[in-house]
Design a protein around this motif. Structure first.
Motif, PDB file in Angstrom:
ATOM      1  N   SER A  18      -2.268  -2.043   8.310  1.00 33.34           N
ATOM      2  CA  SER A  18      -2.526  -1.298   7.078  1.00 33.34           C
ATOM      3  C   SER A  18      -3.019   0.086   7.481  1.00 33.34           C
ATOM      4  O   SER A  18      -3.838   0.208   8.392  1.00 33.34           O
ATOM      5  CB  SER A  18      -3.605  -2.000   6.237  1.00 33.34           C
ATOM      6  N   VAL A  19      -2.532   1.099   6.807  1.00 27.91           N
ATOM      7  CA  VAL A  19      -2.889   2.478   7.149  1.00 27.91           C
ATOM      8  C   VAL A  19      -3.690   3.084   6.002  1.00 27.91           C
ATOM      9  O   VAL A  19      -3.250   3.078   4.854  1.00 27.91           O
ATOM     10  CB  VAL A  19      -1.628   3.329   7.406  1.00 27.91           C
ATOM     11  N   GLY A  20      -4.866   3.603   6.310  1.00 26.78           N
ATOM     12  CA  GLY A  20      -5.725   4.182   5.277  1.00 26.78           C
ATOM     13  C   GLY A  20      -5.850   5.686   5.398  1.00 26.78           C
ATOM     14  O   GLY A  20      -5.224   6.328   6.237  1.00 26.78           O
ATOM     15  N   ILE A  21      -6.703   6.248   4.524  1.00 31.01           N
ATOM     16  CA  ILE A  21      -6.998   7.678   4.544  1.00 31.01           C
ATOM     17  C   ILE A  21      -7.600   8.043   5.896  1.00 31.01           C
ATOM     18  O   ILE A  21      -8.456   7.324   6.393  1.00 31.01           O
ATOM     19  CB  ILE A  21      -8.000   8.021   3.414  1.00 31.01           C
ATOM     20  N   PRO A  22      -7.199   9.148   6.546  1.00 30.45           N
ATOM     21  CA  PRO A  22      -6.246  10.160   6.079  1.00 30.45           C
ATOM     22  C   PRO A  22      -4.920  10.113   6.833  1.00 30.45           C
ATOM     23  O   PRO A  22      -4.299  11.148   7.062  1.00 30.45           O
ATOM     24  CB  PRO A  22      -7.000  11.456   6.422  1.00 30.45           C
TER      25      PRO A  22
ATOM     26  N   THR B 182       1.775   0.926   5.169  1.00 35.22           N
ATOM     27  CA  THR B 182       1.999  -0.396   5.746  1.00 35.22           C
ATOM     28  C   THR B 182       3.018  -0.278   6.876  1.00 35.22           C
ATOM     29  O   THR B 182       4.089   0.296   6.679  1.00 35.22           O
ATOM     30  CB  THR B 182       2.556  -1.372   4.687  1.00 35.22           C
ATOM     31  N   ILE B 183       2.670  -0.819   8.030  1.00 38.51           N
ATOM     32  CA  ILE B 183       3.600  -0.820   9.160  1.00 38.51           C
ATOM     33  C   ILE B 183       3.776  -2.253   9.635  1.00 38.51           C
ATOM     34  O   ILE B 183       2.804  -2.952   9.902  1.00 38.51           O
ATOM     35  CB  ILE B 183       3.095   0.069  10.310  1.00 38.51           C
ATOM     36  N   VAL B 184       5.028  -2.682   9.699  1.00 38.60           N
ATOM     37  CA  VAL B 184       5.351  -4.043  10.108  1.00 38.60           C
ATOM     38  C   VAL B 184       6.125  -4.008  11.424  1.00 38.60           C
ATOM     39  O   VAL B 184       7.087  -3.233  11.556  1.00 38.60           O
ATOM     40  CB  VAL B 184       6.194  -4.753   9.023  1.00 38.60           C
ATOM     41  N   ARG B 185       5.692  -4.810  12.363  1.00 32.77           N
ATOM     42  CA  ARG B 185       6.442  -4.934  13.618  1.00 32.77           C
ATOM     43  C   ARG B 185       7.562  -5.937  13.413  1.00 32.77           C
ATOM     44  O   ARG B 185       7.314  -7.112  13.139  1.00 32.77           O
ATOM     45  CB  ARG B 185       5.523  -5.382  14.754  1.00 32.77           C
ATOM     46  N   ARG B 186       8.804  -5.456  13.548  1.00 30.62           N
ATOM     47  CA  ARG B 186       9.951  -6.341  13.348  1.00 30.62           C
ATOM     48  C   ARG B 186      10.092  -7.273  14.548  1.00 30.62           C
ATOM     49  O   ARG B 186      10.271  -6.801  15.686  1.00 30.62           O
ATOM     50  CB  ARG B 186      11.220  -5.512  13.144  1.00 30.62           C
ATOM     51  N   PRO B 187      10.023  -8.590  14.323  1.00 36.55           N
ATOM     52  CA  PRO B 187       9.996  -9.537  15.447  1.00 36.55           C
ATOM     53  C   PRO B 187      11.225  -9.453  16.352  1.00 36.55           C
ATOM     54  O   PRO B 187      11.110  -9.613  17.567  1.00 36.55           O
ATOM     55  CB  PRO B 187       9.933 -10.903  14.749  1.00 36.55           C
ATOM     56  N   ILE B 188      12.372  -9.186  15.764  1.00 35.85           N
ATOM     57  CA  ILE B 188      13.607  -9.272  16.541  1.00 35.85           C
ATOM     58  C   ILE B 188      13.702  -8.211  17.642  1.00 35.85           C
ATOM     59  O   ILE B 188      14.246  -8.456  18.716  1.00 35.85           O
ATOM     60  CB  ILE B 188      14.843  -9.195  15.607  1.00 35.85           C
TER      61      ILE B 188
ATOM     62  N   GLY C 126      10.865  -5.600  17.920  1.00 36.21           N
ATOM     63  CA  GLY C 126       9.559  -4.981  18.146  1.00 36.21           C
ATOM     64  C   GLY C 126       9.380  -3.611  17.533  1.00 36.21           C
ATOM     65  O   GLY C 126       8.327  -2.985  17.707  1.00 36.21           O
ATOM     66  N   LYS C 127      10.379  -3.143  16.788  1.00 31.80           N
ATOM     67  CA  LYS C 127      10.265  -1.812  16.187  1.00 31.80           C
ATOM     68  C   LYS C 127       9.274  -1.812  15.026  1.00 31.80           C
ATOM     69  O   LYS C 127       9.100  -2.823  14.338  1.00 31.80           O
ATOM     70  CB  LYS C 127      11.637  -1.329  15.697  1.00 31.80           C
ATOM     71  N   LEU C 128       8.627  -0.652  14.827  1.00 37.35           N
ATOM     72  CA  LEU C 128       7.644  -0.495  13.761  1.00 37.35           C
ATOM     73  C   LEU C 128       8.322   0.066  12.518  1.00 37.35           C
ATOM     74  O   LEU C 128       8.897   1.159  12.554  1.00 37.35           O
ATOM     75  CB  LEU C 128       6.520   0.444  14.215  1.00 37.35           C
ATOM     76  N   ILE C 129       8.263  -0.676  11.417  1.00 41.49           N
ATOM     77  CA  ILE C 129       8.919  -0.289  10.171  1.00 41.49           C
ATOM     78  C   ILE C 129       7.854   0.120   9.155  1.00 41.49           C
ATOM     79  O   ILE C 129       6.929  -0.639   8.872  1.00 41.49           O
ATOM     80  CB  ILE C 129       9.759  -1.451   9.585  1.00 41.49           C
ATOM     81  N   GLY C 130       7.974   1.321   8.628  1.00 39.47           N
ATOM     82  CA  GLY C 130       6.987   1.856   7.696  1.00 39.47           C
ATOM     83  C   GLY C 130       7.366   1.607   6.240  1.00 39.47           C
ATOM     84  O   GLY C 130       8.527   1.794   5.844  1.00 39.47           O
ATOM     85  N   TYR C 131       6.389   1.181   5.447  1.00 38.33           N
ATOM     86  CA  TYR C 131       6.579   0.916   4.018  1.00 38.33           C
ATOM     87  C   TYR C 131       5.483   1.615   3.223  1.00 38.33           C
ATOM     88  O   TYR C 131       4.459   2.030   3.766  1.00 38.33           O
ATOM     89  CB  TYR C 131       6.494  -0.591   3.722  1.00 38.33           C
ATOM     90  N   ASN C 132       5.706   1.723   1.910  1.00 35.20           N
ATOM     91  CA  ASN C 132       4.659   2.206   1.009  1.00 35.20           C
ATOM     92  C   ASN C 132       4.487   1.200  -0.121  1.00 35.20           C
ATOM     93  O   ASN C 132       5.387   1.016  -0.934  1.00 35.20           O
ATOM     94  CB  ASN C 132       5.012   3.580   0.428  1.00 35.20           C
TER      95      ASN C 132
ATOM     96  N   PHE D 255       0.773  -8.344   2.332  1.00 37.25           N
ATOM     97  CA  PHE D 255       0.738  -9.717   2.834  1.00 37.25           C
ATOM     98  C   PHE D 255       2.147 -10.303   2.908  1.00 37.25           C
ATOM     99  O   PHE D 255       2.516 -10.970   3.879  1.00 37.25           O
ATOM    100  CB  PHE D 255      -0.156 -10.575   1.935  1.00 37.25           C
ATOM    101  N   ARG D 256       2.945 -10.045   1.865  1.00 33.96           N
ATOM    102  CA  ARG D 256       4.323 -10.554   1.862  1.00 33.96           C
ATOM    103  C   ARG D 256       5.126  -9.956   3.018  1.00 33.96           C
ATOM    104  O   ARG D 256       5.912 -10.646   3.671  1.00 33.96           O
ATOM    105  CB  ARG D 256       4.996 -10.239   0.532  1.00 33.96           C
ATOM    106  N   LEU D 257       4.911  -8.677   3.256  1.00 30.30           N
ATOM    107  CA  LEU D 257       5.632  -8.020   4.345  1.00 30.30           C
ATOM    108  C   LEU D 257       5.185  -8.547   5.709  1.00 30.30           C
ATOM    109  O   LEU D 257       6.007  -8.800   6.589  1.00 30.30           O
ATOM    110  CB  LEU D 257       5.418  -6.507   4.270  1.00 30.30           C
TER     111      LEU D 257
END
Length: 242
Positions: free
Chosen positions: A22-26, A50-56, A58-64, A225-227
Motif C-alpha cells: 500500500s502506498v501512502g502520502i506523499p 496499490t502495488i501488486v507483485r505478479r506471481p508469474i 515478479g513484476k510490480l503492477i500499479g493500481y489506484n 485486499f482483493r488485489l
C-alpha cells in the motif's frame, strides 16, 4: 514503513516475500514510475496507491483504488439522502454537480478523475500550476489555493478536501470557514487522522451531508485486499479513452 526515498526503498525491497504494497502520502505519484506496469485507470490519474507483485514473473503492477472508493462513498451518502426524501435516481447523484476540490496530489487526482467519470465539473484549488495541470486533464477549472477563502459556492455544490489541512497534529486547521460550508450539499474529507476533522464537525453542524476519510480508507482497502489475494480486484477503468 516510513519511507523517505521511494526509489531507494524499491532498490532495497526487491525480494519476493511480499504480495504487494500500500502506498501512502506523499509517494502515490512517484509510485507510478516505480511500477513495472500500471493499470489504465491509475495511469490516467497519474497516481498509484496499490502495488501488486505478479506471481508469474515478479513484476510490480500499479493500481489506484482511491478513485472508486472516494466517489462511491460520496455517491452512496447522496443517494441515502435522496432516497429518504422519496426521490428516484437513474443516474449518479454527482452528475451535473460542481466539485470544489482542495488539493491536487494523489488523492486529489483520484477524486478529480472520479468526478469527471460521473459527469461532474471540478474546480481545483492548489498551487496554480499544479492545479492547472490537473484541471486540464479533467476539463475542469483551476484556481490558486488563496482564492478558496473568497470562493462563493452555489447551493448544492460538493466540497472535497484532498489536502493535508486538518491532519494530525494540525487538527485545529480547516480549509473552509464554517459559514461558507452552509452552501455545500455534501462535504468530504480525505483526512482520516483524526476521524472527525474540524471540517467534518463544522460541516455536520451546519447541516451538510458529511463523508469521513475513514469511509474512503476502508473501501480502498477492501479493493487492495482483493488485489493482494487474487480476488476480483477493482472495477474496469472508469474512462476507456485513456
Amino acid at each position: 514503513m516510513l519511507v523517505d526515498d521511494i526509489k531507494e526503498f524499491f532498490r532495497t525491497y526487491t525480494g519476493t516475500d511480499f504480495a504487494g504494497l500500500s502506498v501512502g502520502i506523499p509517494h502515490k505519484e512517484a509510485a507510478v514510475r516505480c511500477s513495472d506496469e500500471v493499470h489504465p485507470l491509475a495511469k490516467s490519474i497519474g497516481a498509484v496507491n496499490t502495488i501488486v507483485r505478479r506471481p508469474i514473473d515478479g513484476k510490480l503492477i500499479g493500481y489506484n483504488t482511491d478513485c472508486e472508493a472516494s466517489i462511491t462513498a460520496i455517491e452512496d451518502a447522496l443517494r441515502e439522502r435522496r432516497v429518504a426524501n422519496g426521490e428516484a435516481l437513474r443516474t449518479s447523484p454527482i452528475a451535473g454537480k460542481t466539485f470544489a476540490l482542495v488539493g491536487a496530489g494523489g488523492a486529489g487526482r483520484a477524486l478529480a478523475f472520479g468526478a469527471k467519470s460521473r459527469g461532474a465539473q471540478a474546480v481545483i484549488f492548489n498551487r496554480i500550476m499544479r492545479a492547472k495541470v490537473l484541471a486540464d486533464a479533467v476539463s475542469g477549472e483551476a484556481l490558486p489555493y488563496e482564492c478558496l477563502k473568497r470562493f462563493c459556492p452555489q447551493e448544492g455544490m460538493i466540497l472535497a478536501n484532498a489536502s493535508a489541512v486538518g491532519m494530525e497534529p494540525n487538527t485545529d486547521q480547516t480549509p473552509v470557514s464554517k459559514e461558507t460550508l452552509r452552501a455545500y450539499e455534501l462535504v468530504f474529507d480525505a483526512v482520516y487522522t483524526p476521524r472527525n476533522t474540524r471540517l467534518i464537525q463544522e460541516a455536520a453542524e451546519v447541516g451538510a451531508i458529511v463523508v469521513s476519510g475513514v469511509e474512503m480508507f476502508i473501501r480502498q482497502a477492501l479493493d487492495q485486499f482483493r488485489l493482494f489475494t487474487g480476488g476480483l480486484g477493482i472495477s474496469p477503468p472508469l474512462m476507456s479513452n485513456h
